[in-house]
Design a protein around this motif. Structure first.
Motif, PDB file in Angstrom:
ATOM      1  N   ARG A 135      42.557 -25.632   2.542  1.00  0.00           N
ATOM      2  CA  ARG A 135      41.297 -24.750   2.616  1.00  0.00           C
ATOM      3  C   ARG A 135      41.817 -23.121   2.534  1.00  0.00           C
ATOM      4  O   ARG A 135      40.905 -22.300   2.868  1.00  0.00           O
ATOM      5  CB  ARG A 135      40.398 -24.963   3.923  1.00  0.00           C
ATOM      6  N   ARG A 136      43.035 -22.943   2.602  1.00  0.00           N
ATOM      7  CA  ARG A 136      43.782 -21.715   2.467  1.00  0.00           C
ATOM      8  C   ARG A 136      43.208 -20.820   3.812  1.00  0.00           C
ATOM      9  O   ARG A 136      42.820 -19.738   3.892  1.00  0.00           O
ATOM     10  CB  ARG A 136      43.355 -20.822   1.369  1.00  0.00           C
ATOM     11  N   GLU A 137      43.231 -21.528   5.093  1.00  0.00           N
ATOM     12  CA  GLU A 137      42.948 -20.774   6.272  1.00  0.00           C
ATOM     13  C   GLU A 137      44.243 -20.592   7.070  1.00  0.00           C
ATOM     14  O   GLU A 137      45.275 -21.420   7.079  1.00  0.00           O
ATOM     15  CB  GLU A 137      42.036 -21.553   7.119  1.00  0.00           C
ATOM     16  N   VAL A 138      44.339 -19.767   8.035  1.00  0.00           N
ATOM     17  CA  VAL A 138      45.326 -19.405   8.755  1.00  0.00           C
ATOM     18  C   VAL A 138      44.777 -19.315  10.330  1.00  0.00           C
ATOM     19  O   VAL A 138      43.760 -18.837  10.528  1.00  0.00           O
ATOM     20  CB  VAL A 138      46.171 -18.274   8.459  1.00  0.00           C
ATOM     21  N   GLY A 139      45.708 -19.528  11.407  1.00  0.00           N
ATOM     22  CA  GLY A 139      45.473 -19.191  12.642  1.00  0.00           C
ATOM     23  C   GLY A 139      46.312 -17.961  12.969  1.00  0.00           C
ATOM     24  O   GLY A 139      47.443 -18.046  12.848  1.00  0.00           O
ATOM     25  N   ILE A 140      45.745 -16.949  13.607  1.00  0.00           N
ATOM     26  CA  ILE A 140      46.432 -15.837  13.951  1.00  0.00           C
ATOM     27  C   ILE A 140      46.098 -15.244  15.424  1.00  0.00           C
ATOM     28  O   ILE A 140      45.024 -15.159  15.589  1.00  0.00           O
ATOM     29  CB  ILE A 140      46.039 -14.516  13.103  1.00  0.00           C
ATOM     30  N   ARG A 141      47.103 -14.815  16.070  1.00  0.00           N
ATOM     31  CA  ARG A 141      47.025 -14.297  17.500  1.00  0.00           C
ATOM     32  C   ARG A 141      47.286 -12.737  17.638  1.00  0.00           C
ATOM     33  O   ARG A 141      48.416 -12.454  16.875  1.00  0.00           O
ATOM     34  CB  ARG A 141      47.596 -15.177  18.288  1.00  0.00           C
ATOM     35  N   ILE A 142      46.920 -11.896  18.432  1.00  0.00           N
ATOM     36  CA  ILE A 142      47.536 -10.895  19.013  1.00  0.00           C
ATOM     37  C   ILE A 142      47.554 -10.973  20.273  1.00  0.00           C
ATOM     38  O   ILE A 142      46.423 -11.012  20.960  1.00  0.00           O
ATOM     39  CB  ILE A 142      46.632  -9.607  18.487  1.00  0.00           C
ATOM     40  N   VAL A 143      48.720 -10.864  21.005  1.00  0.00           N
ATOM     41  CA  VAL A 143      48.902 -11.263  22.279  1.00  0.00           C
ATOM     42  C   VAL A 143      49.217  -9.963  23.077  1.00  0.00           C
ATOM     43  O   VAL A 143      49.531  -8.979  22.525  1.00  0.00           O
ATOM     44  CB  VAL A 143      50.113 -12.235  22.548  1.00  0.00           C
ATOM     45  N   SER A 144      49.051  -9.926  24.446  1.00  0.00           N
ATOM     46  CA  SER A 144      49.159  -8.946  25.215  1.00  0.00           C
ATOM     47  C   SER A 144      50.464  -9.158  26.087  1.00  0.00           C
ATOM     48  O   SER A 144      50.608  -8.186  26.971  1.00  0.00           O
ATOM     49  CB  SER A 144      47.908  -8.916  26.216  1.00  0.00           C
ATOM     50  N   ASN A 145      51.306 -10.224  25.970  1.00  0.00           N
ATOM     51  CA  ASN A 145      52.450 -10.144  26.751  1.00  0.00           C
ATOM     52  C   ASN A 145      53.351  -9.198  26.485  1.00  0.00           C
ATOM     53  O   ASN A 145      53.571  -8.989  25.025  1.00  0.00           O
ATOM     54  CB  ASN A 145      53.047 -11.649  26.472  1.00  0.00           C
ATOM     55  N   PRO A 146      54.096  -8.431  27.253  1.00  0.00           N
ATOM     56  CA  PRO A 146      55.159  -7.469  26.778  1.00  0.00           C
ATOM     57  C   PRO A 146      56.233  -7.859  26.075  1.00  0.00           C
ATOM     58  O   PRO A 146      56.813  -7.241  25.394  1.00  0.00           O
ATOM     59  CB  PRO A 146      55.410  -6.718  28.194  1.00  0.00           C
ATOM     60  N   ILE A 147      56.660  -8.890  26.499  1.00  0.00           N
ATOM     61  CA  ILE A 147      58.070  -9.427  25.764  1.00  0.00           C
ATOM     62  C   ILE A 147      57.553  -9.986  24.344  1.00  0.00           C
ATOM     63  O   ILE A 147      58.245  -9.278  23.406  1.00  0.00           O
ATOM     64  CB  ILE A 147      58.419 -10.741  26.554  1.00  0.00           C
ATOM     65  N   CYS A 148      56.480 -10.681  24.133  1.00  0.00           N
ATOM     66  CA  CYS A 148      56.162 -11.167  22.834  1.00  0.00           C
ATOM     67  C   CYS A 148      55.879 -10.054  21.886  1.00  0.00           C
ATOM     68  O   CYS A 148      56.204  -9.746  20.785  1.00  0.00           O
ATOM     69  CB  CYS A 148      55.014 -12.112  22.968  1.00  0.00           C
ATOM     70  N   SER A 149      54.978  -8.795  22.395  1.00  0.00           N
ATOM     71  CA  SER A 149      54.627  -7.691  21.938  1.00  0.00           C
ATOM     72  C   SER A 149      55.841  -6.890  21.611  1.00  0.00           C
ATOM     73  O   SER A 149      55.917  -6.221  20.344  1.00  0.00           O
ATOM     74  CB  SER A 149      53.686  -6.527  22.907  1.00  0.00           C
TER      75      SER A 149
END
Length: 202
Positions: free
Chosen positions: A113-127
């Motif tokens: 279906r050409r769909e994606v799951g995307i996040r924007i996180v608030s964790n300082p290490i990950c950011s």
């Protein structure tokens, strides 16, 4: 490799070390603002295939990924006005947004279906990792089995240590996954209720 990083004020040298592992095709475990994730650089096909083997996932099981901000999200997904407002209201935070993908997404990450799951996180290490790496970061949960999430980096190291290039210790994480919101249609739909509360927006 087991690397302890201050969860509130990650040192630049530690972030550079973890980013180097990712840029060299490594697979790591890292903290997010929900549970620990296992991931790699979005553009490293071999590393993505390793994640499927490590997690023993069937190829039809789609992986999500994390972007550093909504501008980067728009490079990999079609963001409608409705989707933009919702993402802007909820992110960064414990949410995964399902969106229609753009051609910038590697084929290995696409479903029919050409769909994606995307996040924007608030964790300082990950950011900080995302800023240093510059590319999005693959995100799949560190689990004992389906639905049983791992929140302790030492447990992750014991289970996956031999298969991962690095486990980042950013402290004990939350034990709930992200809330998943489908933004591909004209109205948003909550696919999975997790840690994030979207009731004020939806």
């Amino acid at each position: 490799m087991f690397l302890q990083i201050d969860p509130d004020n990650p040192l630049k040298k530690d972030i550079k070390r973890a980013s180097w592992v990712l840029s060299e095709g490594g697979v790591i475990a890292y903290p997010t603002d929900t549970i620990y994730g296992i991931g790699c650089d979005l553009f490293n096909k071999d590393a993505i295939e390793r994640i499927y083997r490590i997690k023993r996932l069937p190829k039809y099981k789609q992986l999500s990924f994390i972007c550093r901000d909504i501008k980067q999200v728009s490079e990999f997904a079609q963001v409608s006005n409705m989707a933009y407002k919702i993402i802007k209201s909820l992110a960064p935070g414990p949410f995964t947004f399902i969106l229609n993908s753009t051609r910038n997404v590697p084929k290995i990450m696409m479903n029919k279906r050409r769909e994606v799951g995307i996040r924007i996180v608030s964790n300082p290490i990950c950011s900080s990792l995302l800023e240093e790496l510059e590319n999005p970061l693959i995100n799949t949960s560190a689990t004992v089995e389906e639905g049983e999430y791992m929140s302790d980096p030492y447990e992750i190291y014991e289970k996956f240590g031999n298969e991962l290039d690095m486990v980042i210790d950013g402290g004990i994480s939350f034990s709930d996954p992200s809330t998943v919101i489908d933004l591909t249609a004209s109205e948003p739909v909550i696919v999975r209720q997790g840690r994030g509360d979207a009731s004020k927006v939806l």
